[in-house]
Design an enzyme around this catalytic site. Structure first.
Site, mmCIF file in Angstrom:
data_model
loop_
_atom_site.group_PDB
_atom_site.id
_atom_site.type_symbol
_atom_site.label_atom_id
_atom_site.label_comp_id
_atom_site.label_asym_id
_atom_site.label_seq_id
_atom_site.Cartn_x
_atom_site.Cartn_y
_atom_site.Cartn_z
ATOM 1 N N HIS A 185 0.896 -1.169 0.000
ATOM 2 C CA HIS A 185 0.000 0.000 0.000
ATOM 3 C C HIS A 185 0.920 1.200 0.000
ATOM 4 C CE1 HIS A 185 -3.259 2.742 1.170
ATOM 5 N NE2 HIS A 185 -2.338 3.307 1.930
ATOM 6 N N GLY A 188 -6.027 2.933 -1.154
ATOM 7 C CA GLY A 188 -5.555 4.084 -1.916
ATOM 8 C C GLY A 188 -6.425 4.488 -3.081
ATOM 9 N N GLU A 221 -7.790 -3.410 -0.562
ATOM 10 C CA GLU A 221 -7.991 -3.011 0.833
ATOM 11 C C GLU A 221 -8.379 -1.537 0.958
ATOM 12 O OE1 GLU A 221 -5.112 -4.699 3.986
ATOM 13 O OE2 GLU A 221 -4.449 -2.665 3.526
ATOM 14 N N PRO A 222 -9.474 -1.160 0.358
ATOM 15 C CA PRO A 222 -9.829 0.261 0.367
ATOM 16 C C PRO A 222 -10.490 0.698 1.666
ATOM 17 C CG PRO A 222 -11.457 -1.005 -0.865
ATOM 18 C CD PRO A 222 -10.466 -1.997 -0.318
ATOM 19 N N GLY A 223 -10.283 1.951 1.993
ATOM 20 C CA GLY A 223 -11.014 2.573 3.088
ATOM 21 C C GLY A 223 -11.876 3.670 2.488
ATOM 22 N N ARG A 224 -11.202 4.734 2.077
ATOM 23 C CA ARG A 224 -11.883 5.920 1.568
ATOM 24 C C ARG A 224 -12.901 5.613 0.476
ATOM 25 N NH1 ARG A 224 -9.181 10.533 1.757
ATOM 26 N NH2 ARG A 224 -7.277 9.312 1.896
ATOM 27 N N TYR A 237 -4.443 18.385 6.035
ATOM 28 C CA TYR A 237 -3.930 18.195 4.661
ATOM 29 C C TYR A 237 -4.371 19.286 3.697
ATOM 30 C CZ TYR A 237 -4.583 13.555 6.793
ATOM 31 O OH TYR A 237 -4.637 12.499 7.656
ATOM 32 N N CYS A 284 -10.847 27.564 19.634
ATOM 33 C CA CYS A 284 -10.027 28.724 19.950
ATOM 34 C C CYS A 284 -8.660 28.530 19.308
ATOM 35 C CB CYS A 284 -9.928 28.849 21.460
ATOM 36 S SG CYS A 284 -9.262 30.422 21.922
ATOM 37 N N TYR A 298 -12.230 9.039 7.166
ATOM 38 C CA TYR A 298 -11.291 9.837 7.959
ATOM 39 C C TYR A 298 -11.942 11.111 8.470
ATOM 40 C CZ TYR A 298 -8.368 6.498 5.523
ATOM 41 O OH TYR A 298 -7.858 5.330 5.020
#
Ligand code: LLP
Length: 421
Positions: free
Chosen positions: A192, A228, A269-272, A312, A339, A375
């Site tokens: 990855h 990714g 193996e995706p997340g997003r 980011y 703050c 995320y």
């Protein structure tokens, strides 16, 4: 034409009124809808195994949905292993239902992995040594850093010498020696290289995967493409061609099958990709104020709720849900309640404040930060002692509370003043 168009006014999420959601669950509040997740899972049917990188959004209701859709799971901590159990995943299975991918073990997680025989994807020679001592004879996979990487931001680039991730590609022989010493079988390889990969980089990864697999040899029965896969956050973004993405990996898999003379399973193996689109952060505008040339919409969510912009410079589409919708647009800066001057949702990498064209809105209107499913909630914090928000899942047109908002008791309950216990 752009593959996606974002509306700047939003009245509903998957058939449920945004105002109703805000009234019922309060703001700020994360809302996910199941249908988009289902569709994104279906896009990846060509892969033998879809393994969800739960770090993107790990609520157990989301994990349970993934399990129902036939998706397996990746865990990067003991906590994420417990989440997988809570969602009904079994410790083992072939292919393993839960994989632990990391660069280190803390003692607690090592004990947990050993107790349940969780499959480990080792990101350092030390991990291999440690698992070998505790579970001699186990099957393991190796996460390889091929020496290069790519990411939507330098902070999400997980390959190359500046990355702490994976086993450096020229140390594979040393790892095989460690594995031999403990009778471990290296059953698979994983690469990855970063979040936001493109096809050109992917071709290089496939080449590196093949070269490494040949060093390891015939014990390999699976290769993992890692995560990714990008998602669309702006109208100018483009989808990655999934067909080509699969073809590149499948061709590598075929060549390795020919070399080894047995079948290899191809994992992704995706997340997003699976969850980003499904998630919305509903906020309420609490102040509208002019500061020199800038007009600010100040909302009740901050980087304690969604950290991607401050971390980011990430761009998220936004929309307004107003009692009196206006067609008039204005350039605004969208900020939160914290703050800290960096608490701005419309910022570019480096912290430069940007403006966004949004409909004219007033205090009490709702501002929805979209494509926030990945995320988003998982990177929440209690900074400024803000309670962590609720999470809601809209399923079959009905909203379900899948995590209640933290209370002040939840916040203070873990602390104590010495002498006053
Ligand atoms: N597999 C491994 C080993 C990973 O390290 C990651 C992400 C994934 C899979 C899933 O990557 P995805 O498909 O989601 O791109 N917080 C950052 C992203 C950090 C990603 C870390 N590793 C963000 O908000 O963009």
């Amino acid at each position: 034409m752009s593959p996606v168009q974002f509306d700047l006014q939003r009245r509903e999420i998957a058939g449920v009124g945004v105002r109703d959601l805000a009234e019922k669950f309060g703001t700020p509040c994360y809302v996910y809808e199941t249908d988009t997740i289902r569709q994104r899972v279906a896009d990846l049917f060509a892969f033998d195994v879809i393994r969800y990188a739960q770090k993107a959004c790990s609520n157990i209701a989301i994990l349970h949905l993934m399990r129902q859709l036939g998706v397996l799971v990746d865990s990067v901590s003991g906590g994420e292993i417990h989440r997988a159990f809570a969602a009904g995943y079994a410790a083992q299975g072939g292919p393993p239902q839960i994989v632990y991918t990391a660069d280190i073990f803390d003692e607690e997680t090592l004990d947990l992995v050993v107790e349940h025989g969780i499959h480990v994807n080792c990101g350092s020679p030390d991990m291999l040594e440690q698992i070998g001592r505790r579970l001699p004879g186990a099957g393991v996979t190796l996460r390889i850093n091929p020496g290069f990487g790519h990411g939507h931001s330098q902070k999400t680039n997980t390959g190359g010498p500046q990355s702490k991730h994976g086993i450096w590609h020229d140390q594979v022989d040393d790892c095989l020696q460690i594995a031999d010493r403990h009778g471990l079988a290296v059953t698979g390889l994983h690469m990855h290289i970063g979040s936001g990969t493109d096809l050109q980089h992917l071709a290089e990864v496939c080449g590196a995967m093949e070269a490494t697999a040949k060093i390891v040899g015939r014990s390999i029965t699976s290769i993992s493409a890692g995560g990714g896969l990008p998602t669309l956050y702006e109208e100018k973004d483009e989808y990655v061609d999934l067909e080509q993405y699969f073809q590149l990996w499948d061709a590598s898999r075929q060549r390795l099958q020919d070399e080894f003379g047995h079948r290899l399973s191809l994992e992704i193996e995706p997340g997003r990709y699976l969850v980003a689109e499904s998630g919305y952060l509903i906020t309420e505008i609490r102040a509208v104020k002019q500061m020199g040339e800038n007009l600010f919409y100040l909302v009740d969510a901050g980087f304690n709720n969604l950290a991607r912009p401050i971390l980011y410079g990430s761009y998220h589409p936004m929309s307004i849900c107003s009692q009196q919708p206006s067609d008039k647009m204005q350039s605004v800066v969208v900020g939160g309640p914290l703050c800290e001057s960096g608490d701005i949702f419309t910022q570019e990498e480096g912290g430069f404040v940007a403006t966004r064209e949004l409909p004219v809105a007033n205090v009490g209107d709702l501002l929805i930060i979209e494509r926030a499913g990945a995320y988003g909630f998982v990177m929440s914090s209690n900074y400024n002692s803000k309670p962590i928000s609720a999470e809601v899942l809209v399923h079959d047109g009905q909203p379900h509370l899948i995590r209640r908002r933290q209370t002040i008791d939840d916040l203070l309950g873990l602390e104590s003043i010495p002498g006053l216990e």
